[in-house]
Design a protein around this motif. Structure first.
Motif, PDB file in Angstrom:
ATOM      1  N   SER A  21      -4.764   5.520  -4.203  1.00 32.19           N
ATOM      2  CA  SER A  21      -5.076   4.660  -3.061  1.00 32.19           C
ATOM      3  C   SER A  21      -6.281   5.187  -2.300  1.00 32.19           C
ATOM      4  CB  SER A  21      -3.874   4.564  -2.123  1.00 32.19           C
ATOM      5  OG  SER A  21      -2.785   3.975  -2.779  1.00 32.19           O
ATOM      6  N   TYR A  22      -6.344   6.507  -2.137  1.00 33.36           N
ATOM      7  CA  TYR A  22      -7.468   7.118  -1.422  1.00 33.36           C
ATOM      8  C   TYR A  22      -8.770   6.885  -2.164  1.00 33.36           C
ATOM      9  CZ  TYR A  22     -10.520  10.667   0.566  1.00 33.36           C
ATOM     10  OH  TYR A  22     -11.586  11.308   1.137  1.00 33.36           O
ATOM     11  N   GLU A  23      -8.747   7.089  -3.470  1.00 31.91           N
ATOM     12  CA  GLU A  23      -9.967   6.889  -4.262  1.00 31.91           C
ATOM     13  C   GLU A  23     -10.397   5.429  -4.246  1.00 31.91           C
ATOM     14  OE1 GLU A  23      -8.951   8.496  -8.061  1.00 31.91           O
ATOM     15  OE2 GLU A  23      -9.448  10.574  -7.479  1.00 31.91           O
ATOM     16  N   PHE A  24      -9.424   4.511  -4.207  1.00 30.13           N
ATOM     17  CA  PHE A  24      -9.738   3.084  -4.107  1.00 30.13           C
ATOM     18  C   PHE A  24     -10.466   2.785  -2.795  1.00 30.13           C
ATOM     19  CE2 PHE A  24      -8.482  -1.100  -2.444  1.00 30.13           C
ATOM     20  CZ  PHE A  24      -8.949  -1.933  -3.449  1.00 30.13           C
ATOM     21  N   LEU A  25     -10.001   3.400  -1.703  1.00 32.21           N
ATOM     22  CA  LEU A  25     -10.573   3.130  -0.384  1.00 32.21           C
ATOM     23  C   LEU A  25     -12.006   3.648  -0.245  1.00 32.21           C
ATOM     24  CD1 LEU A  25      -7.484   3.902   1.872  1.00 32.21           C
ATOM     25  CD2 LEU A  25      -8.520   1.671   1.513  1.00 32.21           C
ATOM     26  N   ILE A  26     -12.305   4.781  -0.870  1.00 34.03           N
ATOM     27  CA  ILE A  26     -13.637   5.376  -0.688  1.00 34.03           C
ATOM     28  C   ILE A  26     -14.614   5.007  -1.807  1.00 34.03           C
ATOM     29  CG2 ILE A  26     -12.677   7.333   0.589  1.00 34.03           C
ATOM     30  CD1 ILE A  26     -13.130   9.043  -1.953  1.00 34.03           C
ATOM     31  N   ASN A  27     -14.152   4.204  -2.757  1.00 30.81           N
ATOM     32  CA  ASN A  27     -14.988   3.833  -3.897  1.00 30.81           C
ATOM     33  C   ASN A  27     -16.078   2.849  -3.461  1.00 30.81           C
ATOM     34  OD1 ASN A  27     -16.115   3.167  -6.336  1.00 30.81           O
ATOM     35  ND2 ASN A  27     -14.257   2.269  -7.207  1.00 30.81           N
ATOM     36  N   LYS A  28     -17.342   3.265  -3.532  1.00 29.27           N
ATOM     37  CA  LYS A  28     -18.451   2.409  -3.122  1.00 29.27           C
ATOM     38  C   LYS A  28     -18.764   1.339  -4.171  1.00 29.27           C
ATOM     39  CE  LYS A  28     -20.637   5.904  -0.222  1.00 29.27           C
ATOM     40  NZ  LYS A  28     -21.831   6.745   0.005  1.00 29.27           N
ATOM     41  N   PHE A  49       0.842  -1.202   0.000  1.00 23.83           N
ATOM     42  CA  PHE A  49       0.000   0.000   0.000  1.00 23.83           C
ATOM     43  C   PHE A  49       0.871   1.245   0.000  1.00 23.83           C
ATOM     44  CE2 PHE A  49      -2.150   3.452   2.219  1.00 23.83           C
ATOM     45  CZ  PHE A  49      -3.363   3.512   1.552  1.00 23.83           C
ATOM     46  N   LYS A  50       0.529   2.224  -0.844  1.00 27.78           N
ATOM     47  CA  LYS A  50       1.243   3.495  -0.867  1.00 27.78           C
ATOM     48  C   LYS A  50       0.234   4.627  -0.704  1.00 27.78           C
ATOM     49  CE  LYS A  50       4.985   1.858  -3.838  1.00 27.78           C
ATOM     50  NZ  LYS A  50       5.689   2.028  -5.136  1.00 27.78           N
ATOM     51  N   PRO A  51       0.494   5.582   0.202  1.00 30.94           N
ATOM     52  CA  PRO A  51      -0.425   6.711   0.352  1.00 30.94           C
ATOM     53  C   PRO A  51      -0.385   7.604  -0.885  1.00 30.94           C
ATOM     54  CG  PRO A  51       1.553   7.040   1.676  1.00 30.94           C
ATOM     55  CD  PRO A  51       1.636   5.654   1.115  1.00 30.94           C
ATOM     56  N   SER A  52      -1.471   7.596  -1.629  1.00 30.38           N
ATOM     57  CA  SER A  52      -1.524   8.370  -2.869  1.00 30.38           C
ATOM     58  C   SER A  52      -2.974   8.704  -3.185  1.00 30.38           C
ATOM     59  CB  SER A  52      -0.924   7.571  -4.025  1.00 30.38           C
ATOM     60  OG  SER A  52      -1.727   6.434  -4.298  1.00 30.38           O
ATOM     61  N   ILE A  53      -3.179   9.551  -4.173  1.00 29.21           N
ATOM     62  CA  ILE A  53      -4.541   9.900  -4.591  1.00 29.21           C
ATOM     63  C   ILE A  53      -5.276   8.650  -5.070  1.00 29.21           C
ATOM     64  CG2 ILE A  53      -5.886  11.169  -6.315  1.00 29.21           C
ATOM     65  CD1 ILE A  53      -3.732  13.357  -6.173  1.00 29.21           C
ATOM     66  N   ASN A  87     -14.554  -2.971  -7.364  1.00 30.28           N
ATOM     67  CA  ASN A  87     -14.517  -4.264  -8.035  1.00 30.28           C
ATOM     68  C   ASN A  87     -13.986  -5.306  -7.051  1.00 30.28           C
ATOM     69  OD1 ASN A  87     -14.120  -6.501  -9.596  1.00 30.28           O
ATOM     70  ND2 ASN A  87     -12.885  -5.472 -11.170  1.00 30.28           N
ATOM     71  N   LEU A  88     -14.827  -6.255  -6.687  1.00 26.52           N
ATOM     72  CA  LEU A  88     -14.430  -7.237  -5.680  1.00 26.52           C
ATOM     73  C   LEU A  88     -13.247  -8.084  -6.122  1.00 26.52           C
ATOM     74  CD1 LEU A  88     -17.894  -8.433  -4.335  1.00 26.52           C
ATOM     75  CD2 LEU A  88     -16.298  -6.822  -3.297  1.00 26.52           C
ATOM     76  N   GLN A  89     -13.015  -8.162  -7.415  1.00 29.26           N
ATOM     77  CA  GLN A  89     -11.869  -8.927  -7.913  1.00 29.26           C
ATOM     78  C   GLN A  89     -10.551  -8.350  -7.381  1.00 29.26           C
ATOM     79  OE1 GLN A  89     -12.529 -11.828  -8.770  1.00 29.26           O
ATOM     80  NE2 GLN A  89     -12.179 -11.999 -10.947  1.00 29.26           N
ATOM     81  N   GLU A  90     -10.553  -7.027  -7.152  1.00 22.57           N
ATOM     82  CA  GLU A  90      -9.349  -6.376  -6.667  1.00 22.57           C
ATOM     83  C   GLU A  90      -9.033  -6.794  -5.224  1.00 22.57           C
ATOM     84  OE1 GLU A  90      -8.596  -2.225  -7.821  1.00 22.57           O
ATOM     85  OE2 GLU A  90     -10.605  -2.253  -8.691  1.00 22.57           O
ATOM     86  N   LEU A  91     -10.050  -7.262  -4.508  1.00 25.78           N
ATOM     87  CA  LEU A  91      -9.858  -7.698  -3.121  1.00 25.78           C
ATOM     88  C   LEU A  91      -9.731  -9.214  -3.015  1.00 25.78           C
ATOM     89  CD1 LEU A  91     -12.485  -5.397  -1.364  1.00 25.78           C
ATOM     90  CD2 LEU A  91     -10.028  -5.062  -1.503  1.00 25.78           C
ATOM     91  N   ASN A  92      -9.654  -9.873  -4.169  1.00 27.15           N
ATOM     92  CA  ASN A  92      -9.744 -11.331  -4.206  1.00 27.15           C
ATOM     93  C   ASN A  92      -8.619 -12.040  -3.468  1.00 27.15           C
ATOM     94  OD1 ASN A  92     -11.511 -13.296  -4.999  1.00 27.15           O
ATOM     95  ND2 ASN A  92     -10.498 -13.702  -6.947  1.00 27.15           N
TER      96      ASN A  92
END
Length: 364
Positions: A10-17, A4-8, A20-25
């Motif tokens: 990464s932030y948008e990924f965290l708050i994205n409602k 994980f890197k603190p970046s724009i 894509n569940l594949q990204e958390l697979n």
């Protein structure tokens, strides 16, 4: 978790409602942790519990989902690059799964774990060469099945999850094209007939390079964190030596301004040789008392470190002791900590390096 890197982004990924569940697979489940043994457990029937050896390795979840294998440590690190041979072998299994277990450097001849020091030679090594893989062979020992072919089974009883684990392990052994048992096995269960017998198993655990037993309630589900009344660590008593305090270093954080990091020595003939450093085990009152003594009994200062008059003796406990060419003492100990301030002892009563080598002989 992972790289994980603190970046724009990464932030948008965290708050994205609409993530894509594949990204958390590849992500692991929260780990279930064991508590220290409690006396009240011995009032229960021995048959209520599952007993396993407590290994001293890397706790890990081995995950295969959608054909991709991921190795996650309890510290939430993705370590695929450090153990490519495990990733490659497990990719040949056709089922998807999440396994909880332990990664070890393994003595295949004697079927026991090598010391943790050898595993350290693999932990932070990215893209290990083939010669390193051969020199320090690893094995993953699974002791729980948490998910199978997309079905989360953490809510079923441990004894039933064990049945599923044995069933699928047998299937994978027989149907996988490449032999997986040279890098993957399931933990052996231990069957003490009563609590005194469990104690006997625990006391013999050092014979196979384990730290004791893990005791698990058969009816427990796989929850997260250190839940009470589910898993317990029943560890062998620590090894101990009486040593002389010779150096002290200032602490940090809440301990800033106090000398709280200590180095201890054992006798070799008439010379004190450093053998371990420790910073835990004393009470706040003892730390303040010792801090005052350190300031009054300093011989020399080396930046934040002070060398001290050899007067104080402490009981040092540790889990393992082994030969080490990196240390002047010739030995290294694992998890050293202070267990008693021996104000009743003079420095001539402290242990010697000879005592340390004798201790090694007893456990070898």
């Amino acid at each position: 978790m992972g790289a994980f890197k603190p970046s724009i982004d990464s932030y948008e990924f965290l708050i994205n409602k609409n993530i894509n569940l594949q990204e958390l697979n590849s992500k692991p489940f929260p780990f279930l942790l064991a508590n220290t043994i409690e006396d009240k457990i011995f009032k229960n029937s021995i048959n209520d519990f599952q007993f396993e050896w407590k290994y001293d390795g890397i706790r890990m979840q081995l995950i295969k989902r959608s054909g991709n294998v991921s190795l996650w440590t309890r510290g939430q690190e993705l370590v695929n690059e450090s153990f490519p041979e495990l990733v490659e072998k497990m990719s040949h299994i056709k089922d998807d799964f999440v396994l909880d277990g332990e990664l070890l450097v393994w003595n295949f001849k004697e079927q026991i774990a090598f010391d943790f020091s050898l595993l350290q030679k693999r932990i932070n090594r990215k893209s290990p060469t083939r010669s390193i893989q051969i020199k320090y062979p690893i094995i993953f020992i699974a002791y729980d099945l948490l998910e199978i072919n997309g079905k989360d089974i953490r809510e079923i009883k441990l004894e039933n999850r064990r049945i599923e684990l044995e069933k699928y392990f047998s299937k994978w052994q027989n149907k996988t094209e490449n032999n997986i048992t040279d890098i993957f096995k399931i933990c052996d269960l231990i069957f003490p007939k009563d609590w005194p017998d469990a104690l006997t198993f625990k006391e013999k655990s050092r014979e196979n390079n384990t730290e004791g037993l893990i005791i698990k309630k058969k009816t427990s589900i796989y929850s997260s964190g250190r839940k009470k009344g589910i898993w317990w660590k029943y560890k062998v008593d620590p090894m101990q030596l009486d040593a002389v305090l010779i150096y002290a270093k200032g602490g940090s954080g809440r301990r800033a301004g106090l000398y709280t990091d200590y180095s201890f020595a054992l006798w070799k003939d008439k010379e004190l040789i450093k053998f371990a450093s420790a910073y835990s085990g004393l009470t706040n009152i003892e730390i303040k008392e010792l801090d005052k003594w350190i300031r009054k009994n300093t011989i020399e200062k080396f930046g934040p470190v002070r060398s001290l008059k050899p007067e104080m003796v402490f009981e040092i406990s540790f889990e393992k002791i082994q030969i080490s060419k990196r240390h002047k003492s010739g030995i290294a100990v694992r998890f050293p900590r202070i267990t008693k301030w021996r104000k009743d002892k003079k420095i001539n009563d402290a242990d010697s390096l000879e005592n340390a080598y004798e201790l090694m002989k007893k456990i070898s």
